[in-house]
Each structure stands twice: as structure tokens, then as C-alpha cells.
Design a protein around this motif. Structure first.
Motif, mmCIF file in Angstrom:
data_model
loop_
_atom_site.group_PDB
_atom_site.id
_atom_site.type_symbol
_atom_site.label_atom_id
_atom_site.label_comp_id
_atom_site.label_asym_id
_atom_site.label_seq_id
_atom_site.Cartn_x
_atom_site.Cartn_y
_atom_site.Cartn_z
ATOM 1 N N THR A 1 0.844 -1.189 0.000
ATOM 2 C CA THR A 1 0.000 0.000 0.000
ATOM 3 C C THR A 1 0.879 1.238 0.000
ATOM 4 O OG1 THR A 1 -1.736 -1.161 1.228
ATOM 5 C CG2 THR A 1 -1.827 1.243 1.204
ATOM 6 N N SER B 1 1.326 5.466 -0.220
ATOM 7 C CA SER B 1 0.582 6.579 0.378
ATOM 8 C C SER B 1 -0.058 7.479 -0.667
ATOM 9 C CB SER B 1 1.517 7.413 1.264
ATOM 10 O OG SER B 1 2.568 7.984 0.494
ATOM 11 N N GLU B 2 0.607 7.650 -1.803
ATOM 12 C CA GLU B 2 0.111 8.546 -2.847
ATOM 13 C C GLU B 2 0.384 7.936 -4.210
ATOM 14 O OE1 GLU B 2 -1.567 11.146 -2.152
ATOM 15 O OE2 GLU B 2 -1.024 11.640 -0.085
ATOM 16 N N VAL C 1 -2.810 1.997 -3.994
ATOM 17 C CA VAL C 1 -2.625 3.329 -3.416
ATOM 18 C C VAL C 1 -3.767 3.577 -2.447
ATOM 19 C CG1 VAL C 1 -2.488 5.802 -3.883
ATOM 20 C CG2 VAL C 1 -1.475 4.172 -5.487
ATOM 21 N N GLY C 2 -3.436 3.841 -1.200
ATOM 22 C CA GLY C 2 -4.473 4.050 -0.198
ATOM 23 C C GLY C 2 -5.327 2.812 -0.020
ATOM 24 N N ASP C 3 -6.613 2.989 -0.059
ATOM 25 C CA ASP C 3 -7.541 1.878 0.141
ATOM 26 C C ASP C 3 -8.112 1.347 -1.168
ATOM 27 O OD1 ASP C 3 -7.259 2.037 2.907
ATOM 28 O OD2 ASP C 3 -8.795 3.610 3.030
#
Length: 221
Positions: free
Chosen positions: A5, A7-8, A36-38
């Protein structure tokens, strides 16, 4: 499956650190899901294990690969993280692979990186600031819709170019603001959030109309 995962969308450092750990454990590219993220990139991944931390010990890669990765990470292709990790894994067996422009994987990543560089140039060349009043002081605001995730990577250019101005660049994904001393980020915006019109535009149109001579147009060019 290993799920990484980030962050951006432009998280090169996160991708690099995860890739180092995965390579150290010889995790095959097909066993890694990048998200990326969720929002997972691979919706069919069912078993999630965290990616390993970077292991000690060096796995040296050509500088050309790092340059390619830094650009391609900024692309909009959702497969770019997996493509770069696949290339990294292959470099262990084929150290000079990144130099092979005939290889389909290298060619695809080169194309992504080229599109990113073109988008960066377009932002630098065509972004236009409009002056507004902010707490009684001038602030210059611009709207831009990049095709790729280039805004953070391009921020230093505008800081250096317009260091004495207070400005904001609004984009759908992220907004960046410079107060003359520090750079900050904000959420994405819409075109309606940016000021409309340009007070100098009519001046330039008048100037162009008065100086343009159709007889001097080079039709062949």
C-alpha cells in the motif's frame, strides 16, 4: 499474495523501499499487488500479507533504471508499479536489460516516462496565473489539469521561478500553495475554484491584431 500500500499516486520512495524488501526475498512479480491508499489495483487479490521491510545488503541497479522509475512512477498507468517491479526483478538476471529499447517492457515504461516528461513541460510552459486579493494582498492563482501525477514533482520549479510571489496551483488531485517562505499542500479543486479571465488577455489580443500581417504567414511551415 503480498499487498503493498503506497501513500500517494506518486509515492516513489514507498515503492522503492517495498521493492527492495520484495527483491531481497525473491518475491515473484506475479505475487505482488500494488495499491494506493484503500483502492487496490488488483481487485482479484484475496490473500494479503504486508510487504517485507527492506533487507540489509545491496542489490545495485543501473542509474538508468532509477531515472526511468522516478519518471514512470508519476504516470497515470495503473500498472506502472507492477511493471517497474517486473523490470527490477528481471534486472537481477539481465543487468543490461534497461538499455534494450527493443524489449516490450522497457519500451512500455519508456513511453510512460516520455508522456510524463511531456506533461511536466506542458505544465511549466502553459500554466497561467491570475491575480486575486487575499487578505488585502495579491495572490496569484492558476488552474491546471495534468494528465499524470506530476504536481508535487513540479512544485520546486515554480517555487524557484516565482519565489517572491504568493501563489496557488489548483489541480483536480492536489493543490499546492506558496506563501513566499514555505510550500504547503491542500486537497484537489475544481476549475470553478480558480479565478476566471485574465486582465492582460485583451491587451495581448489587441496587440496581436494590430501587428499580425497575413501576407507574412509561411504557408509551407
Amino acid at each position: 499474495m503480498r499487498v503493498v500500500t503506497l501513500s500517494e499516486q506518486d509515492d516513489f520512495d514507498g515503492w522503492r523501499d517495498a521493492a527492495r524488501g520484495l527483491i531481497a526475498e525473491d518475491v515473484p512479480p506475479d505475487d505482488v499487488v500494488w495499491q494506493v491508499g484503500d483502492e487496490p489495483v488488483d481487485l482479484f487479490a484475496t490473500v494479503a500479507e504486508p510487504a517485507p521491510a527492506p533487507a540489509p545488503g545491496a542489490f545495485s541497479v543501473p542509474r538508468a533504471f532509477l531515472d526511468l522509475a522516478r519518471s514512470a512512477i508519476l504516470g497515470s498507468d495503473p500498472e506502472r508499479f507492477a511493471l517497474l517491479y517486473t523490470l527490477l526483478a528481471r534486472l537481477r538476471r539481465e543487468p543490461k536489460l534497461v538499455e534494450d529499447r527493443a524489449d516490450p517492457l522497457v519500451r512500455r515504461l519508456d513511453r510512460i516516462a516520455k508522456d510524463v516528461r511531456r506533461d511536466i513541460h506542458k505544465m511549466r510552459a502553459f500554466l497561467r496565473f491570475r491575480e486575486i486579493k487575499d487578505d488585502g494582498a495579491p495572490r496569484f492563482v492558476a488552474w491546471f489539469e495534468p494528465d499524470h501525477h506530476i504536481v508535487r514533482a513540479n512544485a520546486a520549479f515554480f517555487v524557484n521561478r516565482f519565489a517572491s510571489m504568493r501563489w496557488s496551483i489548483l489541480t483536480p488531485e492536489v493543490s499546492i500553495h506558496w506563501d513566499g517562505k514555505a510550500l504547503s499542500e491542500g486537497p484537489g479543486a475544481s476549475k470553478a475554484d480558480a479565478p476566471d479571465g485574465d486582465p492582460t488577455e485583451e491587451v495581448w489580443k489587441t496587440y496581436y491584431a494590430s501587428t499580425f500581417n497575413p501576407a507574412r504567414v509561411k504557408i509551407g511551415a
